[in-house]
Design an enzyme around this catalytic site. Structure first.
Site, PDB file in Angstrom:
ATOM      1  N   LYS A 185     -98.864  57.001  16.069  1.00 56.05           N
ATOM      2  CA  LYS A 185     -97.727  57.867  15.804  1.00 56.05           C
ATOM      3  C   LYS A 185     -96.750  57.764  16.979  1.00 56.05           C
ATOM      4  O   LYS A 185     -97.000  58.315  18.051  1.00 56.05           O
ATOM      5  CB  LYS A 185     -98.220  59.308  15.618  1.00 56.05           C
ATOM      6  CG  LYS A 185     -97.169  60.194  15.016  1.00 56.05           C
ATOM      7  CD  LYS A 185     -96.612  61.091  16.043  1.00 56.05           C
ATOM      8  CE  LYS A 185     -95.491  61.952  15.745  1.00 56.05           C
ATOM      9  NZ  LYS A 185     -94.284  61.497  16.427  1.00 56.05           N
ATOM     10  N   GLU A 260    -102.875  61.656  28.721  1.00 58.19           N
ATOM     11  CA  GLU A 260    -102.062  61.171  29.849  1.00 58.19           C
ATOM     12  C   GLU A 260    -100.825  62.046  29.862  1.00 58.19           C
ATOM     13  O   GLU A 260     -99.995  61.960  28.953  1.00 58.19           O
ATOM     14  CB  GLU A 260    -101.639  59.710  29.618  1.00 58.19           C
ATOM     15  CG  GLU A 260    -102.778  58.731  29.598  1.00 58.19           C
ATOM     16  CD  GLU A 260    -103.302  58.409  30.979  1.00 58.19           C
ATOM     17  OE1 GLU A 260    -102.801  58.970  31.971  1.00 58.19           O
ATOM     18  OE2 GLU A 260    -104.238  57.602  31.056  1.00 58.19           O
ATOM     19  N   CYS A 294     -93.564  58.636  33.762  1.00 57.68           N
ATOM     20  CA  CYS A 294     -94.502  59.715  34.095  1.00 57.68           C
ATOM     21  C   CYS A 294     -94.894  59.669  35.558  1.00 57.68           C
ATOM     22  O   CYS A 294     -95.120  60.700  36.174  1.00 57.68           O
ATOM     23  CB  CYS A 294     -95.717  59.614  33.198  1.00 57.68           C
ATOM     24  SG  CYS A 294     -96.391  57.947  33.203  1.00 57.68           S
ATOM     25  N   GLU A 394     -91.521  68.810  36.293  1.00 61.29           N
ATOM     26  CA  GLU A 394     -91.198  67.428  35.933  1.00 61.29           C
ATOM     27  C   GLU A 394     -89.817  67.396  35.265  1.00 61.29           C
ATOM     28  O   GLU A 394     -89.595  68.084  34.277  1.00 61.29           O
ATOM     29  CB  GLU A 394     -92.246  66.888  34.971  1.00 61.29           C
ATOM     30  CG  GLU A 394     -91.996  65.448  34.634  1.00 61.29           C
ATOM     31  CD  GLU A 394     -93.008  64.888  33.639  1.00 61.29           C
ATOM     32  OE1 GLU A 394     -93.237  65.526  32.599  1.00 61.29           O
ATOM     33  OE2 GLU A 394     -93.546  63.808  33.919  1.00 61.29           O
TER      34      GLU A 394
HETATM   35  P1  NAD Z   1     -93.943  65.033  23.974  1.00 60.14           P
HETATM   36  O1  NAD Z   1     -95.191  65.711  24.439  1.00 60.14           O
HETATM   37  O2  NAD Z   1     -92.823  65.859  23.517  1.00 60.14           O
HETATM   38  O3  NAD Z   1     -94.261  64.035  22.764  1.00 60.14           O
HETATM   39  C1  NAD Z   1     -95.233  63.017  22.845  1.00 60.14           C
HETATM   40  C2  NAD Z   1     -95.722  62.683  21.449  1.00 60.14           C
HETATM   41  O4  NAD Z   1     -96.416  63.804  20.910  1.00 60.14           O
HETATM   42  C3  NAD Z   1     -94.607  62.356  20.464  1.00 60.14           C
HETATM   43  O5  NAD Z   1     -95.036  61.319  19.594  1.00 60.14           O
HETATM   44  C4  NAD Z   1     -94.449  63.665  19.729  1.00 60.14           C
HETATM   45  O6  NAD Z   1     -93.894  63.492  18.459  1.00 60.14           O
HETATM   46  C5  NAD Z   1     -95.883  64.147  19.651  1.00 60.14           C
HETATM   47  N1  NAD Z   1     -96.041  65.603  19.474  1.00 60.14           N
HETATM   48  C6  NAD Z   1     -95.165  66.594  19.756  1.00 60.14           C
HETATM   49  N2  NAD Z   1     -95.675  67.797  19.430  1.00 60.14           N
HETATM   50  C7  NAD Z   1     -96.912  67.574  18.949  1.00 60.14           C
HETATM   51  C8  NAD Z   1     -97.964  68.429  18.472  1.00 60.14           C
HETATM   52  N3  NAD Z   1     -97.824  69.741  18.403  1.00 60.14           N
HETATM   53  N4  NAD Z   1     -99.112  67.852  18.079  1.00 60.14           N
HETATM   54  C9  NAD Z   1     -99.278  66.525  18.157  1.00 60.14           C
HETATM   55  N5  NAD Z   1     -98.336  65.665  18.585  1.00 60.14           N
HETATM   56  C10 NAD Z   1     -97.159  66.189  18.987  1.00 60.14           C
HETATM   57  O7  NAD Z   1     -93.525  64.081  25.180  1.00 60.14           O
HETATM   58  P2  NAD Z   1     -92.219  63.161  25.257  1.00 60.14           P
HETATM   59  O8  NAD Z   1     -91.057  64.064  25.549  1.00 60.14           O
HETATM   60  O9  NAD Z   1     -92.174  62.227  24.108  1.00 60.14           O
HETATM   61  O10 NAD Z   1     -92.589  62.297  26.550  1.00 60.14           O
HETATM   62  C11 NAD Z   1     -92.375  62.710  27.851  1.00 60.14           C
HETATM   63  C12 NAD Z   1     -93.651  63.191  28.505  1.00 60.14           C
HETATM   64  O11 NAD Z   1     -94.658  62.196  28.472  1.00 60.14           O
HETATM   65  C13 NAD Z   1     -93.492  63.519  29.977  1.00 60.14           C
HETATM   66  O12 NAD Z   1     -94.110  64.736  30.277  1.00 60.14           O
HETATM   67  C14 NAD Z   1     -94.221  62.387  30.685  1.00 60.14           C
HETATM   68  O13 NAD Z   1     -94.695  62.654  31.979  1.00 60.14           O
HETATM   69  C15 NAD Z   1     -95.300  62.094  29.743  1.00 60.14           C
HETATM   70  N6  NAD Z   1     -95.808  60.759  29.990  1.00 60.14           N
HETATM   71  C16 NAD Z   1     -97.043  60.618  30.575  1.00 60.14           C
HETATM   72  C17 NAD Z   1     -97.550  59.356  30.841  1.00 60.14           C
HETATM   73  C18 NAD Z   1     -98.898  59.166  31.476  1.00 60.14           C
HETATM   74  O14 NAD Z   1     -99.434  58.077  31.390  1.00 60.14           O
HETATM   75  N7  NAD Z   1     -99.471  60.175  32.096  1.00 60.14           N
HETATM   76  C19 NAD Z   1     -96.798  58.235  30.501  1.00 60.14           C
HETATM   77  C20 NAD Z   1     -95.540  58.427  29.918  1.00 60.14           C
HETATM   78  C21 NAD Z   1     -95.079  59.695  29.646  1.00 60.14           C
END
Ligand code: NAD
Length: 491
Positions: A185, A260, A294, A394
């Site tokens: 997804k 992550e 991230c 962040e």
């Molecule tokens: P997000 O948490 O908003 O979304 C991530 C994914 O989860 C998307 O596909 C989204 O559609 C889905 N999602 C949203 N709500 C959900 C729910 N209730 N249940 C299940 N899935 C759901 O994050 P984002 O804004 O897309 O990405 C940015 C974040 O990702 C930052 O916090 C960043 O630090 C983190 N990140 C972490 C790493 C790592 O390896 N630790 C790497 C890249 C990004």
């Protein structure tokens, strides 16, 4: 060879990929994916409903339990996964172009970093497919005891928008190598390369149902996956808050979970460092990928005796990172992923000023081309206190908070004073000192005299609120297998 934008989009599916077929969402709904550099819609993509998630789970379950995947020798599985890597290398221009159109990152990054690393990850895990096996345990002369390393079943991979295909590969490749089936997804901001991956996987010979892609909103599709009783594991990358929500929602079905999550990584420059190299590393550490990384080095700690001169160097370098058209190969600062993210980042710039930090450069919108697009000049703050909002939360954008420290102890204490623990770096010419500091930093990755280095074989993941589990390397494999112990009476 240059690929035409229209051709690349025309050759990319926009429907859900379920059971080896591209099909419209059950309700026929779609959503537009926007190019953040032009603010124009680039494609209408299927918006899945819980009924589509049910169909994807049924297809993945069937492919896991019967059919060619379940019976396939591990080495043959590896060959198909390797072929996916080869196809990605052959189509690198097309895939990189899609990533840049969807995310706004410079084509230089998609072309030379993201897509080559995705190919590398598939080929690295292809090699592991036939090398994970059980063991015989010497329990008693009267018994044979051995273990099997079995797959988990159906894995849902939920990924964010900053490295859409790369972070998908970190999950899909090890999951497939270990014999699981997958439902991927992507984030709704960046769905295109996940659909392209499905197309390439099919071309590589992956049997129907082994990889499925469902696009749509996180609150609908993501949540349906997390609550679904037919899914065995969730591999998630995204915000810490979403990760917490996933843990809660998955409790009823007791899924295996790896997370992550976010970061606020400290980058420590000791006075005895090679300051030129450190200034370059500090700039790239925060501004690479528009700061939407991230592990971004968003808190720069500089020893007081060199802080003035050092921060000047960083400001100077930041000012050279002029936002530009992401499709121009010379651009190093692309467009912020969305209007919403731009607004969030601008809000943090205001918060920093309001809390008394000094904005040395950037932090305002930049006009590129006809003035459309979510471009922001990279921001450097100094006189930041580690307790300020811009040093604790962040931001996920090109905003650097610089903080002066008095000595090694002070640097370590401030660096660790954060809920997060994803990555950290230390710069010093005294190698013993650098290793000492590295041991005391609470982070899953520590770089010494470098920043933002990754490899398919090197584990990555968070301490503290940055997550559970590790991706990449051999360490990821244990999250996609389970151990069965078998006793045989030798009477
Ligand atoms: P997000 O948490 O908003 O979304 C991530 C994914 O989860 C998307 O596909 C989204 O559609 C889905 N999602 C949203 N709500 C959900 C729910 N209730 N249940 C299940 N899935 C759901 O994050 P984002 O804004 O897309 O990405 C940015 C974040 O990702 C930052 O916090 C960043 O630090 C983190 N990140 C972490 C790493 C790592 O390896 N630790 C790497 C890249 C990004």
């Amino acid at each position: 060879m240059a690929v035409d934008v229209g051709d690349a989009l025309a050759a990319t599916p926009s429907k859900l990929f379920i059971g080896g077929e591209f099909r419209a969402a059950a309700g026929g709904e779609t959503f537009a994916t926007i190019n953040p550099a032009t603010e124009e819609a680039i494609a209408e993509v299927a918006s899945a409903s819980p009924a589509d998630v049910d169909a994807a789970v049924a297809a993945a379950r069937q492919a896991y339990e019967s059919g060619p995947w379940a019976e396939m020798p591990a080495r043959e599985r590896g060959r198909i996964i390797w072929r996916i890597g080869e196809l990605l290398r052959e189509r690198v221009e097309e895939v990189a172009l899609l990533e840049t159109l969807d995310n706004g990152k410079p084509i230089f990054e998609s072309r030379y970093v993201d897509v080559p690393m995705v190919a590398e990850v598939f080929q690295y895990y292809a090699g592991w497919a036939d090398k994970i096996h059980g063991e015989v345990i010497p329990v008693s002369a009267k018994a044979l005891d051995y273990t099997l390393r079995e797959p988990l079943g159906v894995v849902a991979a939920i990924v964010p928008w900053n490295f859409p295909l790369l972070l998908a590969s970190w999950k899909v490749a090890p999951a497939l190598a270990m014999g699981n089936t997958v439902i991927l997804k992507p984030a709704s901001n960046t769905p295109l390369t996940a659909l392209k991956l499905a197309q390439l996987a099919q071309e590589a010979g992956l049997p129907p149902g082994v990889l499925n892609v469902v696009t749509g909103r996180g609150s609908v599709v993501g949540n349906a996956l997390v609550e679904h009783p037919g899914i065995d594991k969730i591999a998630f990358t995204g915000e810490t808050g979403t990760g917490q929500q996933i843990l809660r929602a998955s409790a009823a079905t007791l899924k295996k979970i790896t997370l992550e999550l976010g970061g606020k990584s400290p980058n420590i420059v000791l006075a005895d460092a090679d300051l030129d190299a450190a200034a370059k590393g500090a700039t790239m550490g925060i501004f690479y990928g528009k700061g939407e990384v991230c592990a971004a080095g968003s808190r720069l700690f500089v020893e007081k005796s060199v802080a003035g001169d050092f921060i000047d160097r960083v400001v100077d370098r930041a000012e050279k990172m002029v936002p530009g058209d992401p499709l121009d190969p010379k651009t190093r600062m692309g467009a912020i992923v969305s209007a919403k993210q731009l607004e969030t980042v601008l809000g943090y710039v205001e918060a920093g000023k309001g809390e008394g930090a000094r904005l040395r450069t950037g932090g305002d919108r930049a006009a590129v081309g006809d003035g459309k697009g979510y471009f922001l000049r990279p921001a450097v703050f100094d006189q930041v206190d580690n307790r300020m909002k811009i040093a604790q939360e962040e931001i996920f954008g090109p905003v650097l908070a610089t903080i002066a420290f008095t000595d090694e102890e002070d640097a370590i204490a401030q660096a660790n004073d954060t809920p997060y623990g994803l990555a950290a770096a230390v710069w010093s010419r005294d190698i013993g000192r650098a290793h000492r500091v590295a041991r005391r930093l609470q982070a899953g990755t520590v770089w010494i005299n470098t920043y933002n280095r990754y490899d398919a074989a090197a584990p990555f993941g968070g301490y503290k609120a940055s997550g559970y589990g590790r991706e990449l390397g051999v360490h990821a494999l244990e999250h996609y297998t389970q151990v069965k112990n078998i006793w045989v009476d030798l009477g």
